[in-house]
Design a protein around this motif. Structure first.
Motif, PDB file in Angstrom:
ATOM      1  N   ILE A  84      25.241  -7.943  28.072  1.00 24.70           N
ATOM      2  CA  ILE A  84      24.319  -8.950  28.570  1.00 24.70           C
ATOM      3  C   ILE A  84      25.058 -10.282  28.672  1.00 24.70           C
ATOM      4  N   THR A  85      24.857 -10.980  29.780  1.00 28.51           N
ATOM      5  CA  THR A  85      25.509 -12.272  29.961  1.00 28.51           C
ATOM      6  C   THR A  85      24.685 -13.368  29.281  1.00 28.51           C
TER       7      THR A  85
ATOM      8  N   SER B  36      19.040  -7.094  24.600  1.00 27.72           N
ATOM      9  CA  SER B  36      18.437  -8.419  24.746  1.00 27.72           C
ATOM     10  C   SER B  36      19.163  -9.376  23.808  1.00 27.72           C
TER      11      SER B  36
ATOM     12  N   GLY C  45      21.394 -13.663  30.838  1.00 29.05           N
ATOM     13  CA  GLY C  45      20.441 -12.574  30.691  1.00 29.05           C
ATOM     14  C   GLY C  45      20.650 -11.388  31.615  1.00 29.05           C
ATOM     15  N   SER C  46      21.672 -11.415  32.443  1.00 28.91           N
ATOM     16  CA  SER C  46      21.955 -10.238  33.280  1.00 28.91           C
ATOM     17  C   SER C  46      22.489  -9.115  32.412  1.00 28.91           C
ATOM     18  N   THR C  47      22.045  -7.895  32.716  1.00 22.71           N
ATOM     19  CA  THR C  47      22.394  -6.754  31.866  1.00 22.71           C
ATOM     20  C   THR C  47      23.134  -5.673  32.643  1.00 22.71           C
ATOM     21  N   ASN C  48      23.847  -4.865  31.872  1.00 17.88           N
ATOM     22  CA  ASN C  48      24.590  -3.742  32.429  1.00 17.88           C
ATOM     23  C   ASN C  48      24.545  -2.620  31.412  1.00 17.88           C
TER      24      ASN C  48
END
Length: 121
Positions: A51-52, A70, A55-58
């Motif tokens: 997670i960046t 999260s 809030g971007s997730t992979n």
């Protein structure tokens, strides 16, 4: 001294759930990307989820739809909610984070000590 401390591992039956937490402490200016990796016996460490700071997730394909990553930036903490666990999910789970100590420092990768997750039949 900066450190990452994981918690929440344990023994769970297949189909069950666990929630891992990883708290960063020490002299921290900011935290960039954070992630969870796992290493099963005899296998290489692999990325589970990341997670960046925005809030971007992979996610790894094997956990998509079952795991959720999260973070709480105010607490310098990242979480991994693991649902519908499978026996092949048995591994040591490691927290990883790119931490910046001061305004003029570059991000440095830190690792937690790992927490054991065992999924039984």
């Amino acid at each position: 001294q900066v450190q990452l401390v994981e918690s929440g591992g344990g023994l769970v039956q297949a189909g069950g759930s666990l929630r891992l937490s990883c708290a960063a402490s020490g002299s921290i200016f900011s935290i960039n990307a954070m992630g969870w990796y796992r290493q099963a016996p005899g296998k290489q460490r692999e990325l589970v989820a990341a997670i960046t700071s925005g809030g971007s997730t992979n996610y790894a394909d094997s956990v998509k739809g079952r795991f959720t990553i999260s973070r709480d930036n105010a607490k310098n903490t990242v979480y991994l909610q693991m649902n519908s666990l499978k026996t092949k999910g048995t591994a040591i789970y490691y927290c990883n984070g790119y931490l910046v100590a001061t305004t003029w420092d570059e991000p440095v990768a830190y690792w937690g000590q790992g927490t054991q997750v065992t999924v039984s039949t």
